[in-house]
Design a protein around this motif. Structure first.
Motif, PDB file in Angstrom:
ATOM      1  N   LYS A  79       0.834  -1.206   0.000  1.00 13.13           N
ATOM      2  CA  LYS A  79       0.000   0.000   0.000  1.00 13.13           C
ATOM      3  C   LYS A  79       0.864   1.248   0.000  1.00 13.13           C
ATOM      4  O   LYS A  79       0.512   2.263  -0.613  1.00 13.13           O
ATOM      5  CB  LYS A  79      -0.939  -0.009   1.204  1.00 13.13           C
ATOM      6  N   GLU A  80       1.996   1.178   0.685  1.00 12.90           N
ATOM      7  CA  GLU A  80       2.889   2.335   0.748  1.00 12.90           C
ATOM      8  C   GLU A  80       3.434   2.673  -0.636  1.00 12.90           C
ATOM      9  O   GLU A  80       3.460   3.832  -1.042  1.00 12.90           O
ATOM     10  CB  GLU A  80       4.039   2.069   1.710  1.00 12.90           C
ATOM     11  N   SER A  81       3.857   1.634  -1.382  1.00 14.38           N
ATOM     12  CA  SER A  81       4.375   1.866  -2.727  1.00 14.38           C
ATOM     13  C   SER A  81       3.281   2.375  -3.654  1.00 14.38           C
ATOM     14  O   SER A  81       3.505   3.286  -4.457  1.00 14.38           O
ATOM     15  CB  SER A  81       4.990   0.580  -3.287  1.00 14.38           C
ATOM     16  N   ASP A  82       2.096   1.787  -3.548  1.00 16.34           N
ATOM     17  CA  ASP A  82       0.980   2.237  -4.379  1.00 16.34           C
ATOM     18  C   ASP A  82       0.659   3.700  -4.100  1.00 16.34           C
ATOM     19  O   ASP A  82       0.365   4.476  -5.023  1.00 16.34           O
ATOM     20  CB  ASP A  82      -0.258   1.376  -4.113  1.00 16.34           C
ATOM     21  N   MET A  83       0.693   4.083  -2.828  1.00 17.35           N
ATOM     22  CA  MET A  83       0.399   5.459  -2.472  1.00 17.35           C
ATOM     23  C   MET A  83       1.460   6.405  -3.025  1.00 17.35           C
ATOM     24  O   MET A  83       1.141   7.476  -3.553  1.00 17.35           O
ATOM     25  CB  MET A  83       0.318   5.609  -0.951  1.00 17.35           C
ATOM     26  N   LEU A  84       2.739   6.009  -2.936  1.00 19.16           N
ATOM     27  CA  LEU A  84       3.818   6.834  -3.467  1.00 19.16           C
ATOM     28  C   LEU A  84       3.652   7.058  -4.969  1.00 19.16           C
ATOM     29  O   LEU A  84       3.796   8.177  -5.468  1.00 19.16           O
ATOM     30  CB  LEU A  84       5.168   6.175  -3.200  1.00 19.16           C
ATOM     31  N   ILE A  85       3.340   5.978  -5.681  1.00 18.86           N
ATOM     32  CA  ILE A  85       3.193   6.081  -7.130  1.00 18.86           C
ATOM     33  C   ILE A  85       1.967   6.911  -7.481  1.00 18.86           C
ATOM     34  O   ILE A  85       2.010   7.770  -8.378  1.00 18.86           O
ATOM     35  CB  ILE A  85       3.114   4.682  -7.761  1.00 18.86           C
ATOM     36  N   GLY A  86       0.863   6.690  -6.765  1.00 26.28           N
ATOM     37  CA  GLY A  86      -0.336   7.471  -7.017  1.00 26.28           C
ATOM     38  C   GLY A  86      -0.099   8.960  -6.824  1.00 26.28           C
ATOM     39  O   GLY A  86      -0.564   9.785  -7.618  1.00 26.28           O
ATOM     40  N   GLN A  87       0.648   9.315  -5.788  1.00 29.36           N
ATOM     41  CA  GLN A  87       0.960  10.727  -5.556  1.00 29.36           C
ATOM     42  C   GLN A  87       1.867  11.282  -6.636  1.00 29.36           C
ATOM     43  O   GLN A  87       1.679  12.413  -7.099  1.00 29.36           O
ATOM     44  CB  GLN A  87       1.614  10.873  -4.183  1.00 29.36           C
ATOM     45  N   ALA A  88       2.853  10.491  -7.068  1.00 32.88           N
ATOM     46  CA  ALA A  88       3.774  10.951  -8.115  1.00 32.88           C
ATOM     47  C   ALA A  88       3.045  11.152  -9.432  1.00 32.88           C
ATOM     48  O   ALA A  88       3.370  12.068 -10.207  1.00 32.88           O
ATOM     49  CB  ALA A  88       4.914   9.950  -8.285  1.00 32.88           C
ATOM     50  N   LEU A  89       2.023  10.334  -9.704  1.00 31.48           N
ATOM     51  CA  LEU A  89       1.267  10.452 -10.947  1.00 31.48           C
ATOM     52  C   LEU A  89       0.323  11.648 -10.946  1.00 31.48           C
ATOM     53  O   LEU A  89      -0.213  12.014 -11.997  1.00 31.48           O
ATOM     54  CB  LEU A  89       0.468   9.166 -11.203  1.00 31.48           C
ATOM     55  N   ARG A  90       0.136  12.272  -9.803  1.00 31.22           N
ATOM     56  CA  ARG A  90      -0.688  13.478  -9.758  1.00 31.22           C
ATOM     57  C   ARG A  90       0.091  14.716 -10.172  1.00 31.22           C
ATOM     58  O   ARG A  90      -0.488  15.786 -10.356  1.00 31.22           O
ATOM     59  CB  ARG A  90      -1.263  13.670  -8.349  1.00 31.22           C
ATOM     60  N   ARG A  91       1.386  14.573 -10.323  1.00 28.12           N
ATOM     61  CA  ARG A  91       2.224  15.693 -10.745  1.00 28.12           C
ATOM     62  C   ARG A  91       2.330  15.719 -12.268  1.00 28.12           C
ATOM     63  O   ARG A  91       2.222  14.682 -12.930  1.00 28.12           O
ATOM     64  CB  ARG A  91       3.621  15.580 -10.141  1.00 28.12           C
ATOM     65  N   ALA A  92       2.564  16.896 -12.831  1.00 32.66           N
ATOM     66  CA  ALA A  92       2.718  17.008 -14.274  1.00 32.66           C
ATOM     67  C   ALA A  92       3.929  16.209 -14.761  1.00 32.66           C
ATOM     68  O   ALA A  92       3.908  15.643 -15.853  1.00 32.66           O
ATOM     69  CB  ALA A  92       2.857  18.470 -14.678  1.00 32.66           C
ATOM     70  N   HIS A  93       4.996  16.187 -13.954  1.00 31.97           N
ATOM     71  CA  HIS A  93       6.148  15.323 -14.202  1.00 31.97           C
ATOM     72  C   HIS A  93       6.203  14.324 -13.057  1.00 31.97           C
ATOM     73  O   HIS A  93       6.220  14.734 -11.889  1.00 31.97           O
ATOM     74  CB  HIS A  93       7.456  16.125 -14.246  1.00 31.97           C
ATOM     75  N   PHE A  94       6.209  13.051 -13.372  1.00 32.22           N
ATOM     76  CA  PHE A  94       6.252  12.011 -12.342  1.00 32.22           C
ATOM     77  C   PHE A  94       7.435  12.269 -11.418  1.00 32.22           C
ATOM     78  O   PHE A  94       8.585  12.261 -11.833  1.00 32.22           O
ATOM     79  CB  PHE A  94       6.401  10.650 -13.009  1.00 32.22           C
ATOM     80  N   LYS A  95       7.137  12.499 -10.135  1.00 27.88           N
ATOM     81  CA  LYS A  95       8.188  12.842  -9.192  1.00 27.88           C
ATOM     82  C   LYS A  95       7.702  12.580  -7.777  1.00 27.88           C
ATOM     83  O   LYS A  95       6.549  12.876  -7.450  1.00 27.88           O
ATOM     84  CB  LYS A  95       8.601  14.307  -9.343  1.00 27.88           C
ATOM     85  N   PHE A  96       8.589  12.049  -6.941  1.00 25.92           N
ATOM     86  CA  PHE A  96       8.262  11.842  -5.546  1.00 25.92           C
ATOM     87  C   PHE A  96       8.578  13.094  -4.732  1.00 25.92           C
ATOM     88  O   PHE A  96       9.427  13.902  -5.118  1.00 25.92           O
ATOM     89  CB  PHE A  96       9.041  10.652  -4.974  1.00 25.92           C
ATOM     90  N   SER A  97       7.909  13.220  -3.605  1.00 27.97           N
ATOM     91  CA  SER A  97       8.177  14.337  -2.713  1.00 27.97           C
ATOM     92  C   SER A  97       9.565  14.194  -2.102  1.00 27.97           C
ATOM     93  O   SER A  97      10.180  13.126  -2.141  1.00 27.97           O
ATOM     94  CB  SER A  97       7.121  14.399  -1.606  1.00 27.97           C
ATOM     95  N   ASP A  98      10.049  15.285  -1.513  1.00 27.28           N
ATOM     96  CA  ASP A  98      11.341  15.263  -0.836  1.00 27.28           C
ATOM     97  C   ASP A  98      11.161  14.797   0.602  1.00 27.28           C
ATOM     98  O   ASP A  98      10.049  14.704   1.118  1.00 27.28           O
ATOM     99  CB  ASP A  98      11.961  16.664  -0.850  1.00 27.28           C
ATOM    100  N   GLY A  99      12.287  14.519   1.246  1.00 23.69           N
ATOM    101  CA  GLY A  99      12.248  14.117   2.649  1.00 23.69           C
ATOM    102  C   GLY A  99      12.862  12.746   2.847  1.00 23.69           C
ATOM    103  O   GLY A  99      12.754  11.863   1.989  1.00 23.69           O
ATOM    104  N   ASN A 100      13.520  12.573   4.002  1.00 24.97           N
ATOM    105  CA  ASN A 100      14.213  11.312   4.283  1.00 24.97           C
ATOM    106  C   ASN A 100      13.258  10.124   4.313  1.00 24.97           C
ATOM    107  O   ASN A 100      13.583   9.029   3.839  1.00 24.97           O
ATOM    108  CB  ASN A 100      14.973  11.414   5.608  1.00 24.97           C
ATOM    109  N   ASP A 101      12.059  10.331   4.876  1.00 25.60           N
ATOM    110  CA  ASP A 101      11.095   9.235   4.944  1.00 25.60           C
ATOM    111  C   ASP A 101      10.678   8.787   3.551  1.00 25.60           C
ATOM    112  O   ASP A 101      10.532   7.588   3.287  1.00 25.60           O
ATOM    113  CB  ASP A 101       9.864   9.662   5.739  1.00 25.60           C
ATOM    114  N   VAL A 102      10.486   9.749   2.650  1.00 23.92           N
ATOM    115  CA  VAL A 102      10.108   9.411   1.282  1.00 23.92           C
ATOM    116  C   VAL A 102      11.244   8.690   0.574  1.00 23.92           C
ATOM    117  O   VAL A 102      11.029   7.717  -0.144  1.00 23.92           O
ATOM    118  CB  VAL A 102       9.700  10.674   0.500  1.00 23.92           C
TER     119      VAL A 102
END
Length: 224
Positions: A178-201
């Motif tokens: 679920k964690e990976s799915d959530m990360l990918i879902g959030q990245a796909l909401r950006r105009a350029h696929f990208k993960f947020s910053d931060g050590n936890d991410v």
């Protein structure tokens, strides 16, 4: 807030998605909705040279991974959604909106982003509990003998997706957290696929890379 200008690219894919109005069903049986979408995608491959890598229809939304050699995603989606809405309205005897908003797109800048989007899209029915494996869901381009022109990813952008059918099927059906799915879902909401910053991410992305079998750390760090 103004809509972000389309980033045009002829070489790399996009993820595209949209929902029906008020997140309702598409007002007609899903089998008929599927037929309409597939016929329109087929027309788009002929008329606009759209290349379809994956398309999945859910009860109230769709996902697709496509490439536009003519850099015309806006033209393609304008035709696709306008004509889909017209045909669904006619079949349902309705005059209200079919789609709740404009489509959302996300540019996939490297092989890791492509692999994530491709697997995320095709596993959508599995995550929703509609099928046990990706091949069991009938409203997906993963289905053999589908009458829809499609292409296999053969460029370097597809290097992280297994080429052989059996290996690709095994990879697609390996469970994702679920964690990976959530990360990918959030990245796909950006105009350029990208993960947020931060050590936890960063730590979560490292786990995602291991889970997806990418092997090499920092798969997302560079456009290859």
């Amino acid at each position: 807030m103004p809509r972000q200008a389309l980033f045009r690219c002829s070489q790399r894919p996009y993820h595209v998605t949209n929902r029906s109005n008020n997140k309702e069903w598409f007002y007609i049986p899903i089998q008929e909705t599927w037929r309409i979408f597939c016929e329109l995608l087929s027309l788009c491959t002929e008329r606009y040279q759209l290349q379809v890598y994956a398309f999945v229809l859910m009860s109230n939304h769709y996902h697709m991974v496509v490439r536009t050699p003519l850099m015309n995603l806006d033209v393609v989606l304008r035709y696709f959604q306008t004509e889909a809405a017209r045909q669904i309205q006619k079949a349902a005897g309705r005059i209200n909106h079919v789609f709740g908003t404009r489509y959302k797109w996300s540019y996939l800048p490297n092989a890791a982003a492509v692999a994530c989007a491709y697997k995320y899209v095709l596993r959508n029915p599995v995550r929703a509990g509609l099928s046990r494996c990706v091949e069991d869901y009938q409203f997906s381009t993963i289905i053999p003998k589908l009458e829809l022109p499609s292409v296999c990813g053969v460029s370097a952008d597809w290097s992280l997706v297994p080429k052989a059918d059996r290996e690709r099927s095994k990879w697609l059906n390996e469970p994702t957290s679920k964690e990976s799915d959530m990360l990918i879902g959030q990245a796909l909401r950006r105009a350029h696929f990208k993960f947020s910053d931060g050590n936890d991410v960063v730590r979560a992305v490292r786990r995602l890379e291991q889970e997806y079998g990418f092997g090499t750390p920092c798969s997302f760090s560079a456009e290859k």
